[in-house]
Each structure stands twice: as structure tokens, then as C-alpha cells.
Design a protein around this motif. Structure first.
Motif, PDB file in Angstrom:
ATOM      1  N   ASN A 174       0.837  -1.262   0.021  1.00  0.00           N
ATOM      2  CA  ASN A 174      -0.033   0.095  -0.263  1.00  0.00           C
ATOM      3  C   ASN A 174       1.016   1.289   0.109  1.00  0.00           C
ATOM      4  O   ASN A 174       0.589   2.279   0.715  1.00  0.00           O
ATOM      5  CB  ASN A 174      -1.055   0.075   1.248  1.00  0.00           C
ATOM      6  CG  ASN A 174      -1.887  -1.064   1.186  1.00  0.00           C
ATOM      7  OD1 ASN A 174      -2.232  -1.396   0.143  1.00  0.00           O
ATOM      8  ND2 ASN A 174      -2.388  -1.568   2.382  1.00  0.00           N
ATOM      9  N   GLY A 175       1.833   1.185  -0.848  1.00  0.00           N
ATOM     10  CA  GLY A 175       2.592   2.356  -0.937  1.00  0.00           C
ATOM     11  C   GLY A 175       3.546   2.607   0.348  1.00  0.00           C
ATOM     12  O   GLY A 175       4.308   3.855   0.384  1.00  0.00           O
ATOM     13  N   MET A 176       3.694   1.948   1.378  1.00  0.00           N
ATOM     14  CA  MET A 176       4.452   2.178   2.526  1.00  0.00           C
ATOM     15  C   MET A 176       5.947   1.697   2.336  1.00  0.00           C
ATOM     16  O   MET A 176       5.979   0.298   1.797  1.00  0.00           O
ATOM     17  CB  MET A 176       4.063   1.444   3.670  1.00  0.00           C
ATOM     18  CG  MET A 176       3.028   2.441   4.210  1.00  0.00           C
ATOM     19  SD  MET A 176       2.146   1.723   5.803  1.00  0.00           S
ATOM     20  CE  MET A 176       1.353   0.265   4.932  1.00  0.00           C
ATOM     21  N   LYS A 177       6.769   2.368   2.463  1.00  0.00           N
ATOM     22  CA  LYS A 177       8.248   1.758   1.974  1.00  0.00           C
ATOM     23  C   LYS A 177       8.700   1.395   3.427  1.00  0.00           C
ATOM     24  O   LYS A 177       8.998   1.744   4.235  1.00  0.00           O
ATOM     25  CB  LYS A 177       9.195   3.013   1.614  1.00  0.00           C
ATOM     26  CG  LYS A 177       8.507   3.603   0.232  1.00  0.00           C
ATOM     27  CD  LYS A 177       9.748   3.643  -0.630  1.00  0.00           C
ATOM     28  CE  LYS A 177       9.338   4.349  -1.848  1.00  0.00           C
ATOM     29  NZ  LYS A 177       7.954   3.991  -2.226  1.00  0.00           N
ATOM     30  N   MET A 178       8.633  -0.046   3.421  1.00  0.00           N
ATOM     31  CA  MET A 178       9.042  -0.760   4.667  1.00  0.00           C
ATOM     32  C   MET A 178      10.647  -1.447   4.681  1.00  0.00           C
ATOM     33  O   MET A 178      10.663  -2.047   3.745  1.00  0.00           O
ATOM     34  CB  MET A 178       7.913  -1.906   4.900  1.00  0.00           C
ATOM     35  CG  MET A 178       6.660  -1.344   5.254  1.00  0.00           C
ATOM     36  SD  MET A 178       5.503  -2.730   5.194  1.00  0.00           S
ATOM     37  CE  MET A 178       6.080  -3.759   6.310  1.00  0.00           C
ATOM     38  N   SER A 179      11.192  -1.265   5.564  1.00  0.00           N
ATOM     39  CA  SER A 179      12.422  -1.759   5.711  1.00  0.00           C
ATOM     40  C   SER A 179      13.137  -1.758   7.198  1.00  0.00           C
ATOM     41  O   SER A 179      12.468  -1.016   8.049  1.00  0.00           O
ATOM     42  CB  SER A 179      13.453  -1.041   4.722  1.00  0.00           C
ATOM     43  OG  SER A 179      13.740   0.333   5.334  1.00  0.00           O
ATOM     44  N   LEU A 180      14.172  -2.374   7.287  1.00  0.00           N
ATOM     45  CA  LEU A 180      15.039  -2.462   8.606  1.00  0.00           C
ATOM     46  C   LEU A 180      14.198  -2.690   9.905  1.00  0.00           C
ATOM     47  O   LEU A 180      14.417  -2.328  10.727  1.00  0.00           O
ATOM     48  CB  LEU A 180      15.700  -1.183   8.756  1.00  0.00           C
ATOM     49  CG  LEU A 180      16.299  -0.524   7.557  1.00  0.00           C
ATOM     50  CD1 LEU A 180      16.683   0.817   7.664  1.00  0.00           C
ATOM     51  CD2 LEU A 180      17.749  -1.505   7.443  1.00  0.00           C
ATOM     52  N   ASN A 181      13.103  -3.682   9.580  1.00  0.00           N
ATOM     53  CA  ASN A 181      12.244  -3.916  10.626  1.00  0.00           C
ATOM     54  C   ASN A 181      11.681  -2.986  11.694  1.00  0.00           C
ATOM     55  O   ASN A 181      11.525  -3.226  12.682  1.00  0.00           O
ATOM     56  CB  ASN A 181      13.074  -4.791  11.749  1.00  0.00           C
ATOM     57  CG  ASN A 181      13.557  -6.178  11.368  1.00  0.00           C
ATOM     58  OD1 ASN A 181      14.212  -6.841  12.082  1.00  0.00           O
ATOM     59  ND2 ASN A 181      13.416  -6.536  10.178  1.00  0.00           N
ATOM     60  N   GLN A 182      11.578  -1.638  10.951  1.00  0.00           N
ATOM     61  CA  GLN A 182      11.122  -0.478  11.702  1.00  0.00           C
ATOM     62  C   GLN A 182       9.646  -0.616  11.922  1.00  0.00           C
ATOM     63  O   GLN A 182       9.124  -0.266  13.096  1.00  0.00           O
ATOM     64  CB  GLN A 182      11.362   0.622  10.811  1.00  0.00           C
ATOM     65  CG  GLN A 182      12.845   1.048  10.897  1.00  0.00           C
ATOM     66  CD  GLN A 182      13.168   2.460  10.343  1.00  0.00           C
ATOM     67  OE1 GLN A 182      13.375   3.334  10.568  1.00  0.00           O
ATOM     68  NE2 GLN A 182      13.167   2.154   8.911  1.00  0.00           N
ATOM     69  N   MET A 183       8.957  -1.355  10.933  1.00  0.00           N
ATOM     70  CA  MET A 183       7.653  -1.380  11.331  1.00  0.00           C
ATOM     71  C   MET A 183       7.094  -2.608  11.302  1.00  0.00           C
ATOM     72  O   MET A 183       7.258  -3.293  10.214  1.00  0.00           O
ATOM     73  CB  MET A 183       6.750  -0.655   9.971  1.00  0.00           C
ATOM     74  CG  MET A 183       5.280  -0.561  10.057  1.00  0.00           C
ATOM     75  SD  MET A 183       4.572   0.486   8.682  1.00  0.00           S
ATOM     76  CE  MET A 183       2.819  -0.166   8.913  1.00  0.00           C
ATOM     77  N   ASP A 184       6.740  -3.345  12.213  1.00  0.00           N
ATOM     78  CA  ASP A 184       6.680  -4.811  12.509  1.00  0.00           C
ATOM     79  C   ASP A 184       4.894  -4.914  12.347  1.00  0.00           C
ATOM     80  O   ASP A 184       4.082  -4.336  13.195  1.00  0.00           O
ATOM     81  CB  ASP A 184       7.015  -5.120  13.989  1.00  0.00           C
ATOM     82  CG  ASP A 184       6.637  -6.725  13.916  1.00  0.00           C
ATOM     83  OD1 ASP A 184       6.142  -7.315  13.280  1.00  0.00           O
ATOM     84  OD2 ASP A 184       7.053  -6.908  15.140  1.00  0.00           O
ATOM     85  N   MET A 185       4.686  -5.273  11.171  1.00  0.00           N
ATOM     86  CA  MET A 185       3.128  -5.486  10.694  1.00  0.00           C
ATOM     87  C   MET A 185       2.677  -6.413  11.646  1.00  0.00           C
ATOM     88  O   MET A 185       1.208  -6.345  12.077  1.00  0.00           O
ATOM     89  CB  MET A 185       3.103  -6.139   9.335  1.00  0.00           C
ATOM     90  CG  MET A 185       3.510  -5.161   8.223  1.00  0.00           C
ATOM     91  SD  MET A 185       2.727  -3.640   8.527  1.00  0.00           S
ATOM     92  CE  MET A 185       1.137  -4.025   7.698  1.00  0.00           C
TER      93      MET A 185
END
Lengths: 280, 755
Positions: free
Chosen positions: B369-380
Motif C-alpha cells: 500500500n505504498g509504504m516503504k518498509m525496511s529495517l524491521n522498523q514497522m512490525d506488521m
């Protein structure tokens, strides 16, 4: 049919015998802290298990008499369950958060006190906060309150953010506006009035989504003030891509770890750091 | 002899060692390891394990930077073995990957590893042969920093340090686990309470989401695959540390834990009852200290953390909990009454299911959904954590209160503690500059991590290691790898022989690691200077993912490995090991006949046979065999050739014509066929088959419909106007009670046994 019933009887007998054999019961007395009848019920329930462990707690002497099957149950496990239900004993001390969640009447005096440093979050409120802030420069005071409002939004707590906004309004009222404008806060002359309006808006609203919309504009203001003024430590200018119908919104934080004030717990870690605003 | 080896090694390595660490004199540190079968009872039952020098974990091996390691392995097993030095810089021939860097160490033979220690930090070692790592072959490998080292940190490197290796234990044979995973056996989910059945979905008001997930062909979701019986900290479930160097621990004392995750497939939450955790190193590389409330250690990662004992008279729990929160182990630090930490609340699986549904496209790809996710910062997965997002059932909020006796002002946010600080990769900052030489040629590579949960096939760019060539790199080039995880599980990607920089916005101080945990939908970039020749394995460190083929070999420069006389054939052997076929057999011994099947599958091919064997001629005998190949990333499509044999005398269901009015003799028939299987939405298998005589058969099949936690239903109907419906109660891993109705054989009740 006959053979089946014979088999069943044999089965019953054998389990019965097994039960009698393994009934190596042991009785031990252990001290368990607690207050009232409610505590008694909680403690005794926590101790029970499928191996027939029974705990009887005396609320006067605080002594628990535990009867358990030595071959199947470890006393240590029973006492651990009691501590995890909130009750300190000779072997285990309950986690602080579980103890604090006990009912009011169950808040017994703990045999070992908790050190103040171990508490997870200490918030500053009202007058004491104001006194503490007396030594800081004017922008830092504004910044502190702004971060307080943000904290409230992060916790999905409209009353908290509103309370923090009220503190800021009080500070702004106590401080001479003219003085802020001319000497202490750079950029205040241009932004001051809109700033105060937004903060007042947050105090008056108890609706999180309204507060967040105002907080979005407030964040832009504090960001531009932060660029001009002195403060301690670094600030992180952070971005949530989803808020404001997907247009995104920013905020300032003292921590690099993202705690999103626009969605709170629903999207806690969502967002990224755009820029580090160095402290001066 | 020993002195000769000593001299030889000095001669061999002096130039190298001198150039990297001139201050120290050479010292040879020698270990003898005896690898032997043993029986253990970690979880109530005596089971086979492998012990080294009589212990599990394997002995802690300690060296100082500048030493030369000499490790003699005596293989007393009935099978071959190997040892890999995880995270250690060494010549490729000492890396310990069977068939890639050496020949396997054969039963009853001895093998010597010898290499100079040119780095410091917390590392570990483990077997790289088969599934031996799961049953005991892991141990600490500690490289100490000399006191006169330029990077010696006061307050960190001078603290007492305890090596800790974490692991899991299961009473199941790991080969069986591997088979069960590939056969989508959900026994683990039942044990963990994570089946997400229809009944449980209705109960949670989430049936719509469950059906939407099945529409997108998704089975139950979980954060881990395997159910373990015990979690072990240095081989123990509960242990304590109350003295350091003989002195009792007192308030204010600090202790450094050098933690390696030696688990085969478990991520662990690390938490401490005595306050914040100070993280000072990751994968053996120093990082600027960062304070956190908890961290999740990925499979095969290492972290160095510092814990402070805040108060006398209490022993503080350091808690290690599996990511799925079903099991934990404790290490108590300090003397006195044991201060517990609150257990992590159970995962809210239905919330996770909902999130996964929102992020999965119909073709099986993930969409962020357009979120740039990386480096474990955002734990779904945080949507599933009650301690972050609140309990699933919201309980009435308790008022804040100030405790007089406690003398603390605490803001109680019901059960939610959203101010918990969890470590992520963006918070790691190297203490030294990690920038790579700017003049080096940069080779860019991109990989998408792919997987198929239903068939447990794990790959990169939809290809398993055996379907690809080695990645060739010239010595001295920088290899920059961008990874995107398009699968539904996280993957700890490990590179042998090098540390890579994790590009995390910290520029010259980007942290150095050798394991990168990458969550679903994340994109991360790593880079390293390929300055050491040889064949280096780059793979997912979840043992069962690696064995399914999730990896690549990075081949740096031209390397003549003296251990491998025939490198080409050896490499083929290695590839074969990563794509072993697995067998499944199931049979229902029912009142109306036997109903069963067998399957032999690897990552692409499937040889399967189904039978229905009645007890008399009227019920008939029927065996259908198919050899097929799965096509495409999600493997929904499988063309096959088949062979049918059936014999029966006309019985209860006399239909000789099919839906298309074709004559279909069932009495005696043996015939070849061609056809295909296609997995439809709702996980229904559509099968089309055509026989040489022009007869066409279409079938719809679904097995394992999760009605409730232990009840599974299934059905089959086809254009020969045959049908079957069944209901099965799962008693244990291998046995179920099944009732079914079959148009050929009628109603039956039986016991179904599976292998």
C-alpha cells in the motif's frame, strides 16, 4: 459385548490403581503476601492444576498450605503461577504491572519495595511541570509541551493531549506574549497567533481525529520554530504517509524510533524519519 | 608432532596475521571435539540427540583476536557431519559447508580445521549437515578483544561476559518435522492453538475474513512453523547467575550477555525484568550503545547486551520467548527472590489474518500500500501484539493510581504499553567507520524472496538454489544486494565469510552484520567488499527454508579448494541435498474399504498415487497414479501424466455414462491419461484429465477444510458422477478418526493413519 465391558472394567481398575500409586502427596507451607478475601480467591485459583494441587491461604498469617503431588508437580511452578497472578511469595516476586493491576483492596504492602527508577513512564503534570520548566528557555518549554500533546495522541488519549495543551496555554498566558515575540523565541512574531489558536483548539476538543488535524498544522509550526531556536538534544522530523487522505503528515520527536501520533496504537511503528534537526 | 603443526601454522599465517594485528604474538589454541550420538530427555521423553564432548550445547570455544584456532573433529556418529563457524572470517576451505567448501566428515573419521582469528566478537558454530543443528549441534564461539586493542571500550569490553546460546527442543524427529511442513500438516498449529478454523473464526466474529483469506488461497497464518516442546538457554530451561568470579552480584552490577540464537527456526523475544536492555553489538560487530525495552533476535543472529541489576535481594528474570509466544525460558540474574517479568500475551491471530488479507493480492503477491518498509522498523505483526495494540477483548479501563507504598507515579494504560521501545535495524550504528572503498567496482544484484506456504517451497526469484548458477564476482568488487521479501514469512538471510553493511541511513556508520532479518514486504540493501576468494553460501538460516532450497552461492574470484578434488560433482551433491524428495502416506482403514494415498514430492515434481480398495469386487479396486510438475511462482498449476487402474463388478452406483454422455466402463480399466491440477480460490483443487479413448474427467476436490480446531472436512466430485464427502477428527500427529460417504463404496467409518 461382554469382552468389551470386561476390558472397560480392567481399564478402570488399572487407572484407579495408577492413581492410588501416584498419590505421593506432599504438604508444604510457604508465605504468600496479600490482603483480603479477594486475594485469597485469586491465589488459590492460580495454584490449582490438573494434577490436583490444592493451596489454602490464610489471610491473617499470610501462610499458604500447599498440597501437591511431588511426582507430577513442581512446587516452584505453583509459586510462579501465584506470583504471575500478582502475589509475592518466598520464591517469586510478582511483575510490577501485574501487581498494579490488582484490585484496589488487593494492593498489599510488598515485602520488597520497587525502586523508583524501575517505573516505566513518569509523566509531569500541572504546576510541578511548570516549576521544573522555569529554568529552560522559552522555546524548549513550548517544545516540551508539544511533545506532551504528541504523547497523548500516540496513546490514543484525547484527554491527555488536551491536558498537555492546557499546560502550554497556561504557560503562554503567564509569559508576556510581547516578550516572547521580541526577545526569546525567534519567529514567534510571525507564527505566534496561529500557534496559540491551534493549541487552544486542541484544549477544547475531546475528539482524537480533530486534535490530530490541528496537531498536523501545529507540527509544521514547531518544525519551523525548531529550525530557528535553541534547544537541547536532537529532534527527528518524522513522516506518516497515510494520514490526511494519503497526503501524509509530519511530526517532531525526541526519539528516532517511530511512535506515530496520527494513528496511535493502530499503526504504532508506521512512518519514517525525514530529517534530524540538530539541537543548539 | 604438535609442535610441528604449531610451527607450520605460524609459517603459514604469519604474513596474514602480522598485517591485520601486529601487536600480539602468535598463539595456537587447540580444541578436540568428539561428536557422538546420545539420548536426552529435555521434554519428558528419551530422544536421540547429538552431543559434542558429552554436552548440549557444544562446548564454548574461546579465542583472542590474533590467535590461531585449531579444532579437531572426531566424528563418532553413524552419519557424516561438518562444522560451520558462523560469522567468522576465514579461508574458504575452513568454512565447513559439506560439498561446497570441503568433503563431509565421514563416520569414524577425524578432521582438522585450522584458521587465524582476525576479528573479535560474539559468534557461534553449528553443523551444516542435514538437520543436525536441530538436535544439539550448536555452540558459542567467542572471539575476545585484546585489552590493548584500539577499539577496546571501557564500560563494555571490561565487564564480565556470559556466552549464551539459545535453542529449541522438540520431541519429534526433525526429518518428520521437515516432512510435515512440506505436507501442510497442521499438527503444530493445533498444538499452538493457531488453527484459525471456521468454528474459531465464527467465535471471534471473523468468519468473513477467514473466507476472504481462503478465497485468496491462503491457509491459516502464523509467525512460525514449528511447535517446540522446550526453549533452552545454554541447554537449560531455567538457570541462574548469582555470582561473578566468585563474588555475589549486588545492586548496580552490570553483566554482558553474548547471545547467539542457535535455534533452527525460532525467533526469540529478549526481555529483562530489571529495566532497560543496553545493546552494544550485533553479529559480533560493535554498535553504539542503544537502550531498548526488548528485542527480537532472528534465527542465527547474535547480540551483545548489557543488563544492570537494580536492587539487592532480587534475582531478575531475563526472559527468552518464542515469537509465537508459546514457549519461553528464563535466566535469573542476581541473588534472592526471583523477580518475574509479565509473560507476553497470546497473539491475536485473527488480527494478523485480517492484516495479511489486506496486503495480499489475488495473484498471491504482497502489496505494501505504498509504504516503504525496511529495517524491521514497522512490525506488521504488531497488530497481533496485545501489549501494543490492546487486548482482543477490551476490558474496562482501570483508573490511574498513585501507590503510597510504592512511592512511584505510574501511568497505567490498561494493558497497553505503547511506549515499549523495540530494537530495529535503523537504531544500529557502527562504532567504527564501515564505508567501503569508493573506487571499487560495484556490482548490483536484486532478489525477491519468494515462497509458497501451502507446499513449503522457499526460493529467491522463484528459483531454488538447485535451479540457478553460482553468482560470480571478481575479487575486489563490491557486491550490493537489494532484497525484497514477497513471501509471508520473515527470513534471516545469512552470508558466509563476510560482514555486510546494512544501508540504514547511518552513512559511514552503517552497522556491519552477517545476518539480515527481512520481514514480509520489506526492502533492504546490503553491501560488502568481496575480498576473500572462494564459494560462499548466502541463505535463509531457518533450517527448513534452507533445506527447501532458499539460497545462492556467491563465488568470489578463482579459487582452487584443496579439499575438493572434483568441485563440479561435489556442488551437484550439495544441490541434491537441498532438494530432497519427501514422502507422505495416508490410509483410512474404514468399514467399507481402504481409502488412501502416497506422495513423493520435491520443490517442483510430484509423484502421487491414490487408492480406494474395497473389501469385495462390487466395491471395486481403484488406483490412480500421477507424475506432475508444479508451474509458476505460487505453484497453483500442475500438469501431469497419469495412469489409472480400476476393477469392479457393477455395484451400488451403476453409472456408466459421465456428464458428457461419454461411455465410461468402470469394470476393468487401465489407461494412461494427461491432465492438470489447478488450485482455485477457496483452496479447491480443479482436476482435468483426458484419456486416449477421448474420455474426459473433471473433478473438484478439497481436503482439510478446518471446521474446528481438530475437525477437518473434505469433498470430491467429478464428471463421472462420483462423489465423496468426509469428516475427520485429528487424534494426534499420525492418527485420525474418519467418517465418509463415497458413491462407489457407500458409507464408512474408519481410522486414518498417516506417515
Amino acid at each position: 459385548m461382554k469382552s468389551i465391558s470386561k476390558l472397560l472394567i480392567a481399564l478402570l481398575l488399572s487407572t484407579g490403581a495408577g492413581y492410588a500409586q501416584s498419590k505421593a502427596n506432599k504438604i508444604t507451607k510457604v508465605k504468600v503476601w496479600g490482603n483480603c478475601g479477594l486475594c485469597e480467591a485469586t491465589i488459590e485459583k492460580a495454584a490449582r492444576d490438573k494434577n490436583g494441587t490444592v493451596l489454602q491461604w490464610d489471610k491473617v498469617s499470610k501462610v499458604a498450605t500447599i498440597s501437591y503431588n511431588e511426582n507430577k508437580t513442581k512446587l516452584d511452578d505453583v509459586l510462579k503461577r501465584v506470583a504471575l497472578a500478582g502475589y509475592d511469595n518466598d520464591v517469586y516476586r510478582a511483575p510490577n504491572d501485574i501487581y498494579l493491576n490488582l484490585d484496589d483492596c488487593c494492593q498489599y504492602d510488598r515485602p520488597i519495595k520497587t525502586m523508583p527508577s524501575q517505573s516505566s513512564a513518569v509523566y509531569l503534570h500541572g504546576d510541578s511541570a511548570w516549576r521544573q520548566k522555569a529554568t529552560m528557555n522559552a522555546f524548549s518549554i513550548i517544545l516540551e509541551s508539544y511533545l506532551g500533546i504528541k504523547e497523548g495522541l500516540v496513546h490514543n488519549d484525547a484527554s491527555e493531549s488536551s491536558a498537555q495543551a492546557k499546560i502550554l496555554i497556561t504557560i503562554l498566558q503567564k509569559t508576556d506574549h510581547q516578550k516572547l515575540a521580541t526577545t526569546t523565541v525567534k519567529g514567534w512574531a510571525e507564527q505566534g497567533s496561529e500557534f496559540s489558536q491551534l493549541v487552544t483548539g486542541i484544549t477544547k476538543s475531546n475528539d482524537l481525529s480533530e486534535q490530530r488535524k490541528m496537531f498536523m498544522r501545529l507540527s509544521q509550526q514547531v518544525y519551523s520554530l525548531a529550525k530557528l531556536n535553541e534547544f537541547q538534544g536532537d529532534l527527528y522530523y518524522q513522516h506518516c504517509p497515510m494520514f490526511n487522505n494519503g497526503k501524509g503528515a509530519n511530526w517532531l520527536s525526541k526519539n528516532l524510533a517511530v511512535k506515530n501520533p496520527y494513528y496511535g496504537s493502530a499503526m504504532m511503528d508506521c512512518g519514517k524519519t525525514l530529517e534530524t534537526v540538530k539541537g543548539k | 608432532m604438535k609442535t610441528r603443526i604449531y610451527l607450520f601454522s605460524i609459517l603459514l599465517f604469519i604474513p596474514f596475521v602480522l598485517s591485520t594485528y601486529p601487536a600480539l604474538a602468535q598463539k595456537l589454541v587447540h580444541y578436540e571435539l568428539y561428536v557422538k550420538d546420545t539420548l536426552v530427555s529435555f521434554a519428558g521423553k528419551e530422544k536421540r540427540a547429538i552431543a559434542v564432548n558429552g554436552q548440549i550445547p557444544m562446548p564454548t570455544l574461546k579465542f583472542k583476536q590474533g590467535d590461531t584456532a585449531e579444532i579437531v573433529v572426531h566424528n563418532l556418529l553413524e552419519e557424516s557431519t561438518s562444522l560451520h563457524w558462523h560469522g567468522v572470517f576465514l579461508p574458504n576451505k575452513e568454512d565447513g559447508v559439506p560439498f561446497l567448501t570441503q568433503q563431509p566428515i565421514k563416520p569414524r573419521s577425524t578432521y582438522t580445521y585450522r584458521f587465524p582469528i582476525i576479528q573479535n566478537g560474539t559468534h557461534w558454530y553449528h553443523s551444516h549437515s542435514g538437520l543436525q543443528e536441530q538436535i544439539g549441534m550448536y555452540g558459542n564461539f567467542i572471539l575476545e578483544k585484546p585489552q590493548d586493542h584500539a577499539d577496546f571500550r571501557k564500560g563494555v569490553d571490561d565487564l564480565p561476559a556470559i556466552p549464551i546460546v539459545l535453542s529449541e527442543w522438540t520431541n519429534l524427529n526433525p526429518d518428520n518435522i521437515n516432512r510435515m511442513l512440506h505436507n501442510a500438516n497442521d499438527w503444530s498449529a493445533i498444538k499452538k492453538g493457531a488453527t484459525q478454523s471456521y468454528f474459531e473464526s465464527i467465535h471471534a466474529g471473523m468468519l468473513g475474513i477467514k473466507l476472504a483469506n481462503e478465497w485468496k488461497r491462503m491457509n491459516a497464518m502464523d509467525v512460525s512453523d514449528v511447535y517446540y516442546d522446550k526453549i533452552l538457554i545454554n541447554g537449560q530451561e531455567i538457570s541462574k547467575l548469582d555470582t561473578i568470579n566468585g563474588k555475589p552480584i549486588k545492586a548496580g552490577d552490570q553483566v554482558r550477555l553474548r547471545i547467539s540464537n542457535g535455534g533452527a527456526s525460532s525467533y526469540f523475544w529478549l526481555r529483562y525484568a530489571g529495566g532497560k536492555i543496553k545493546v552494544v553489538a550485533s553479529d559480533g560487530n560493535d554498535v553504539q550503545p542503544v537502550m531498548v525495552d526488548r528485542l527480537l533476535i532472528a534465527v542465527s543472529e547474535t547480540y551483545d547486551i548489557i543488563l544492570t541489576v537494580p536492587q539487592n535481594g532480587l534475582s531478575y528474570e531475563f526472559s527468552v520467548t518464542t515469537e509465537d509466544r508459546t514457549r519461553s525460558a528464563s535466566y535469573f540474574i542476581g541473588g534472592g527472590i526471583k523477580q518475574l517479568i509479565s509473560p507476553l500475551p497470546r497473539l491475536k491471530y485473527f488480527q494478523g489474518m485480517k492484516m495479511m488479507n489486506g496486503m495480499t493480492k489475488m495473484n498471491g503477491d504482497l502489496e505494501d500500500n505504498g509504504m516503504k518498509m525496511s529495517l524491521n522498523q514497522m512490525d506488521m505483526n504488531a497488530v497481533m501484539y496485545p501489549e501494543i495494540t490492546g487486548a482482543e477483548i477490551i476490558e474496562p479501563m482501570k483508573p490511574n493510581r498513585v501507590k503510597q507504598g510504592e512511592n512511584v507515579l505510574i501511568q497505567q494504560k490498561e494493558t497497553t504499553q505503547s511506549n515499549i521501545v523495540t530494537l530495529n535495524y535503523a537504531m544500529l550504528k557502527s562504532t567504527s567507520k564501515s564505508a567501503l572503498p569508493a573506487e571499487a567496482f560495484v556490482k548490483n544484484l536484486k532478489f525477491t524472496l519468494t515462497g509458497n506456504m501451502n507446499r513449503y517451497v522457499w526460493s529467491m526469484d522463484d528459483k531454488t538454489i538447485s535451479e540457478t548458477d553460482k553468482i560470480r564476482v571478481k575479487k575486489g568488487e563490491v557486491l550490493r544486494i537489494t532484497l525484497y521479501n514477497n513471501s509471508m514469512m520473515r527470513h534471516p538471510m545469512h552470508l558466509h565469510g563476510f560482514d555486510f553493511r546494512v544501508i540504514n541511513g547511518n552513512g559511514d556508520h552503517s552497522p556491519l552484520k552477517n545476518v539480515l532479518d527481512i520481514m514480509p514486504m520489506e526492502t533492504d540493501t546490503i553491501e560488502f567488499l568481496a575480498d576473500q576468494r572462494g564459494d560462499w553460501f548466502f541463505h535463509c538460516h531457518i533450517l527448513y527454508h534452507m533445506m527447501a532450497g532458499m539460497g545462492r552461492v556467491v563465488s568470489v574470484g578463482d579459487y582452487q579448494n584443496p579439499n575438493l578434488a572434483d568441485p563440479v560433482n561435489s556442488y551437484k551433491m550439495m544441490l541434491r541435498e537441498t532438494d530432497m524428495p519427501h514422502l507422505m502416506i495416508q490410509n483410512d482403514f474404514a468399514t467399507n474399504g481402504n481409502d488412501g494415498g502416497a506422495m513423493l514430492q520435491n520443490s517442483r515434481w510430484s509423484l502421487s498415487s491414490e487408492w480406494r480398495l474395497g473389501y469385495n469386487k462390487m466395491h471395486g479396486y481403484e488406483i490412480e497414479t500421477q507424475l506432475g510438475r508444479y508451474i509458476g511462482k505460487m505453484q497453483w498449476f500442475m500438469p501431469f501424466i497419469g495412469f489409472d487402474y480400476r476393477y469392479r463388478e457393477m455395484g451400488i452406483d451403476q453409472k456408466e455414462k459421465n456428464l458428457f454422455n461419454q461411455q465410461n466402463r468402470k469394470n476393468t480399466r487401465h489407461s494412461l491419461s494427461v491432465g492438470f491440477n489447478y488450485l482455485l480460490p477457496m483452496l479447491v483443487n480443479f482436476q482435468a484429465q483426458v484419456y486416449p479413448d477421448g474420455i474426459v474427467r473433471l473433478s473438484l476436490i478439497r481436503e482439510d477444510i478446518p471446521v474446528s480446531k481438530r475437525f477437518r472436512a473434505g469433498f470430491m466430485l467429478n464428471s463421472d458422477i462420483e462423489y465423496m464427502a468426509d469428516l475427520r477428527y485429528i487424534v494426534n500427529r499420525n492418527i485420525g478418526v474418519r467418517t465418509h460417504y463415497d458413491s462407489d463404496m457407500g458409507f464408512g467409518v474408519g481410522v486414518s493413519v498417516g506417515y
